[in-house]
Motif scaffolding. Sequence first.
Motif, PDB file in Angstrom:
ATOM      1  N   ALA A  70       0.829  -1.189   0.000  1.00  0.00           N
ATOM      2  CA  ALA A  70       0.000   0.000   0.000  1.00  0.00           C
ATOM      3  C   ALA A  70       0.867   1.244   0.000  1.00  0.00           C
ATOM      4  O   ALA A  70       1.951   1.271   0.576  1.00  0.00           O
ATOM      5  CB  ALA A  70      -0.918  -0.006   1.233  1.00  0.00           C
ATOM      6  N   ARG A  71       0.329   2.306  -0.642  1.00  0.00           N
ATOM      7  CA  ARG A  71       1.075   3.555  -0.716  1.00  0.00           C
ATOM      8  C   ARG A  71       1.396   4.080   0.674  1.00  0.00           C
ATOM      9  O   ARG A  71       2.468   4.601   0.933  1.00  0.00           O
ATOM     10  CB  ARG A  71       0.268   4.582  -1.509  1.00  0.00           C
ATOM     11  N   GLN A  72       0.444   3.923   1.618  1.00  0.00           N
ATOM     12  CA  GLN A  72       0.674   4.410   2.975  1.00  0.00           C
ATOM     13  C   GLN A  72       1.841   3.680   3.629  1.00  0.00           C
ATOM     14  O   GLN A  72       2.650   4.272   4.336  1.00  0.00           O
ATOM     15  CB  GLN A  72      -0.596   4.238   3.809  1.00  0.00           C
ATOM     16  N   ASP A  73       1.953   2.353   3.383  1.00  0.00           N
ATOM     17  CA  ASP A  73       3.061   1.583   3.957  1.00  0.00           C
ATOM     18  C   ASP A  73       4.392   2.038   3.379  1.00  0.00           C
ATOM     19  O   ASP A  73       5.388   2.141   4.092  1.00  0.00           O
ATOM     20  CB  ASP A  73       2.854   0.094   3.686  1.00  0.00           C
ATOM     21  N   ALA A  74       4.433   2.292   2.072  1.00  0.00           N
ATOM     22  CA  ALA A  74       5.664   2.781   1.455  1.00  0.00           C
ATOM     23  C   ALA A  74       6.035   4.142   2.015  1.00  0.00           C
ATOM     24  O   ALA A  74       7.213   4.418   2.283  1.00  0.00           O
ATOM     25  CB  ALA A  74       5.489   2.853  -0.062  1.00  0.00           C
ATOM     26  N   SER A  75       5.037   4.999   2.214  1.00  0.00           N
ATOM     27  CA  SER A  75       5.298   6.314   2.774  1.00  0.00           C
ATOM     28  C   SER A  75       5.854   6.204   4.190  1.00  0.00           C
ATOM     29  O   SER A  75       6.770   6.941   4.571  1.00  0.00           O
ATOM     30  CB  SER A  75       4.012   7.148   2.778  1.00  0.00           C
ATOM     31  N   ASP A  76       5.319   5.268   4.969  1.00  0.00           N
ATOM     32  CA  ASP A  76       5.799   5.073   6.330  1.00  0.00           C
ATOM     33  C   ASP A  76       7.249   4.586   6.328  1.00  0.00           C
ATOM     34  O   ASP A  76       8.072   5.051   7.129  1.00  0.00           O
ATOM     35  CB  ASP A  76       4.917   4.064   7.054  1.00  0.00           C
ATOM     36  N   LEU A  77       7.581   3.667   5.410  1.00  0.00           N
ATOM     37  CA  LEU A  77       8.961   3.191   5.302  1.00  0.00           C
ATOM     38  C   LEU A  77       9.903   4.328   4.947  1.00  0.00           C
ATOM     39  O   LEU A  77      10.984   4.468   5.526  1.00  0.00           O
ATOM     40  CB  LEU A  77       9.049   2.097   4.235  1.00  0.00           C
ATOM     41  N   ALA A  78       9.500   5.158   3.985  1.00  0.00           N
ATOM     42  CA  ALA A  78      10.336   6.290   3.578  1.00  0.00           C
ATOM     43  C   ALA A  78      10.541   7.255   4.739  1.00  0.00           C
ATOM     44  O   ALA A  78      11.639   7.787   4.932  1.00  0.00           O
ATOM     45  CB  ALA A  78       9.711   7.014   2.381  1.00  0.00           C
ATOM     46  N   HIS A  79       9.484   7.465   5.535  1.00  0.00           N
ATOM     47  CA  HIS A  79       9.593   8.371   6.679  1.00  0.00           C
ATOM     48  C   HIS A  79      10.531   7.796   7.729  1.00  0.00           C
ATOM     49  O   HIS A  79      11.365   8.528   8.305  1.00  0.00           O
ATOM     50  CB  HIS A  79       8.209   8.616   7.282  1.00  0.00           C
ATOM     51  N   ILE A 115      17.723   3.312  -2.275  1.00  0.00           N
ATOM     52  CA  ILE A 115      17.974   1.879  -2.102  1.00  0.00           C
ATOM     53  C   ILE A 115      17.792   1.148  -3.426  1.00  0.00           C
ATOM     54  O   ILE A 115      18.620   0.311  -3.820  1.00  0.00           O
ATOM     55  CB  ILE A 115      17.043   1.301  -1.014  1.00  0.00           C
ATOM     56  N   ARG A 116      16.724   1.459  -4.143  1.00  0.00           N
ATOM     57  CA  ARG A 116      16.449   0.783  -5.418  1.00  0.00           C
ATOM     58  C   ARG A 116      17.571   1.015  -6.432  1.00  0.00           C
ATOM     59  O   ARG A 116      18.107   0.077  -7.018  1.00  0.00           O
ATOM     60  CB  ARG A 116      15.127   1.270  -5.996  1.00  0.00           C
ATOM     61  N   GLU A 117      17.935   2.282  -6.620  1.00  0.00           N
ATOM     62  CA  GLU A 117      18.894   2.611  -7.670  1.00  0.00           C
ATOM     63  C   GLU A 117      20.321   2.226  -7.296  1.00  0.00           C
ATOM     64  O   GLU A 117      21.091   1.769  -8.145  1.00  0.00           O
ATOM     65  CB  GLU A 117      18.824   4.102  -7.984  1.00  0.00           C
ATOM     66  N   SER A 118      20.696   2.422  -6.031  1.00  0.00           N
ATOM     67  CA  SER A 118      22.082   2.116  -5.644  1.00  0.00           C
ATOM     68  C   SER A 118      22.365   0.620  -5.688  1.00  0.00           C
ATOM     69  O   SER A 118      23.500   0.203  -5.953  1.00  0.00           O
ATOM     70  CB  SER A 118      22.373   2.675  -4.252  1.00  0.00           C
ATOM     71  N   LEU A 119      21.350  -0.208  -5.449  1.00  0.00           N
ATOM     72  CA  LEU A 119      21.519  -1.659  -5.482  1.00  0.00           C
ATOM     73  C   LEU A 119      21.092  -2.275  -6.813  1.00  0.00           C
ATOM     74  O   LEU A 119      21.269  -3.474  -7.030  1.00  0.00           O
ATOM     75  CB  LEU A 119      20.735  -2.316  -4.345  1.00  0.00           C
ATOM     76  N   GLY A 120      20.497  -1.491  -7.687  1.00  0.00           N
ATOM     77  CA  GLY A 120      20.057  -2.009  -8.978  1.00  0.00           C
ATOM     78  C   GLY A 120      18.865  -2.943  -8.880  1.00  0.00           C
ATOM     79  O   GLY A 120      18.731  -3.876  -9.677  1.00  0.00           O
ATOM     80  N   LEU A 121      17.977  -2.701  -7.909  1.00  0.00           N
ATOM     81  CA  LEU A 121      16.805  -3.555  -7.729  1.00  0.00           C
ATOM     82  C   LEU A 121      15.708  -3.148  -8.712  1.00  0.00           C
ATOM     83  O   LEU A 121      15.531  -1.967  -9.004  1.00  0.00           O
ATOM     84  CB  LEU A 121      16.290  -3.446  -6.293  1.00  0.00           C
ATOM     85  N   THR A 122      14.975  -4.118  -9.206  1.00  0.00           N
ATOM     86  CA  THR A 122      13.909  -3.835 -10.168  1.00  0.00           C
ATOM     87  C   THR A 122      12.518  -4.101  -9.600  1.00  0.00           C
ATOM     88  O   THR A 122      11.548  -3.469 -10.027  1.00  0.00           O
ATOM     89  CB  THR A 122      14.092  -4.680 -11.443  1.00  0.00           C
ATOM     90  N   ASP A 123      12.387  -5.025  -8.668  1.00  0.00           N
ATOM     91  CA  ASP A 123      11.080  -5.355  -8.085  1.00  0.00           C
ATOM     92  C   ASP A 123      10.892  -4.594  -6.774  1.00  0.00           C
ATOM     93  O   ASP A 123      11.740  -4.673  -5.866  1.00  0.00           O
ATOM     94  CB  ASP A 123      10.972  -6.860  -7.829  1.00  0.00           C
ATOM     95  N   PHE A 124       9.770  -3.870  -6.664  1.00  0.00           N
ATOM     96  CA  PHE A 124       9.560  -3.043  -5.486  1.00  0.00           C
ATOM     97  C   PHE A 124       9.512  -3.849  -4.187  1.00  0.00           C
ATOM     98  O   PHE A 124      10.005  -3.370  -3.158  1.00  0.00           O
ATOM     99  CB  PHE A 124       8.296  -2.206  -5.646  1.00  0.00           C
ATOM    100  N   PRO A 125       8.963  -5.063  -4.166  1.00  0.00           N
ATOM    101  CA  PRO A 125       9.021  -5.846  -2.922  1.00  0.00           C
ATOM    102  C   PRO A 125      10.451  -6.086  -2.440  1.00  0.00           C
ATOM    103  O   PRO A 125      10.711  -6.122  -1.231  1.00  0.00           O
ATOM    104  CB  PRO A 125       8.328  -7.162  -3.298  1.00  0.00           C
ATOM    105  N   ASP A 126      11.409  -6.205  -3.393  1.00  0.00           N
ATOM    106  CA  ASP A 126      12.812  -6.367  -2.986  1.00  0.00           C
ATOM    107  C   ASP A 126      13.332  -5.083  -2.325  1.00  0.00           C
ATOM    108  O   ASP A 126      14.135  -5.136  -1.391  1.00  0.00           O
ATOM    109  CB  ASP A 126      13.678  -6.703  -4.200  1.00  0.00           C
ATOM    110  N   VAL A 127      12.859  -3.932  -2.819  1.00  0.00           N
ATOM    111  CA  VAL A 127      13.274  -2.654  -2.245  1.00  0.00           C
ATOM    112  C   VAL A 127      12.766  -2.543  -0.808  1.00  0.00           C
ATOM    113  O   VAL A 127      13.511  -2.167   0.109  1.00  0.00           O
ATOM    114  CB  VAL A 127      12.747  -1.479  -3.089  1.00  0.00           C
ATOM    115  N   THR A 128      11.495  -2.865  -0.601  1.00  0.00           N
ATOM    116  CA  THR A 128      10.926  -2.739   0.747  1.00  0.00           C
ATOM    117  C   THR A 128      11.526  -3.767   1.701  1.00  0.00           C
ATOM    118  O   THR A 128      11.729  -3.469   2.885  1.00  0.00           O
ATOM    119  CB  THR A 128       9.398  -2.882   0.704  1.00  0.00           C
TER     120      THR A 128
END
Length: 345
Positions: free
Chosen positions: A2-11, A78-91
């Motif tokens: 969920a967008r809210q969960d991603a926002s919480d992780l970023a915060h 995190i996504r770009e520095s590690l070269g991750l393509t799938d968002f679940p891997d980023v989270t």
Amino acid sequence: MARQDASDLAHRLGRQAEAVCRHYLSNGQRQGNYWQVGDVRNTKGRSMFVRLKDSPNGRAGKWTDAATGEHGDLLDVIRESLGLTDFPDVTDEARSFLSLPHPEPEPAAPRRGVAPAPSGSAEAARRLFAMSQPIAGTVVETYLRRRGITFLHGTGSLRFHPRCYYRPDDGPTETWPAMVAAVTDLNGKITGAHRTWLAPDGSDKAPIDTPRKAMGDLLGAAVRLGVPGSVMAAGEGIETMLSLRQVLPEMAMAPALSAAHLAAILFPSTLRRLYIVRDDDPAGDGARDVLIERTNAEGIEAIPLSPALGDFNEDLQRLGIDALRAGIRVQLAPEDVARFITRAA
């Protein structure tokens, strides 16, 4: 997710922004309240700025690449520095990082009766500038005059501190005399400070590894020399812009302190023509190109000013003021020759 969960992780990542940057953007370094690196893929350089603390200008963890206009949050890092393509891997990576211990830096002991200002903060920059004194008759004036800079009227944004702390990467804290420059936003509020540590006799910069350092909130701000109207000049170094001011004493100048900060400088609403003072190097070329694109988008005319040598202070010292004036004259808009340069002749 969920967008809210991603926002919480970023915060949550933002609350540990410096630790995130040290881990995923290891080719960068801290500059004031920002982490500075080449880009979001952890390339060496100084174009990208990550905000390390919340401020009225934005949340901790937000970043902007002044060279490309890219921006985002620490999940993007995190996504770009590690070269991750799938968002679940980023989270998953973000949660793994957040589960690790990341100790906070120890705060400095406050002076009796004075609340401490966080090291490197805008408040610390304001206090440093307030503790400094005018440059007249000091080693700052000696240092500038030895570089050919003699017209010092209207330089209230520059001050002198006789014993300014310098903290090397290793070893004990030292004190050196310093030129302290106020970095301000478009409303004149001090958001940061720039220090140039000097030799005690003002003959040159201090013999230390990093004689120039900035602190505070710098992105979009600049050192201000004069009051901007419809025409102003913006460049990188303080000495470079003071050298140009020797032949254009009534034109407002804005040293942005680096090529990346120059590319991100904010424009006053009155501005109609911007002279872009570039250093003769690839970083200067990049800042010029970004600024031309930004000014064109806002209906502001942009005119690059190029030195004959490496920068305008080198021109002033090696070629002399008459050669500097002649080199500038042919690059100005015709109406600005009469308005600005003839008064310095």
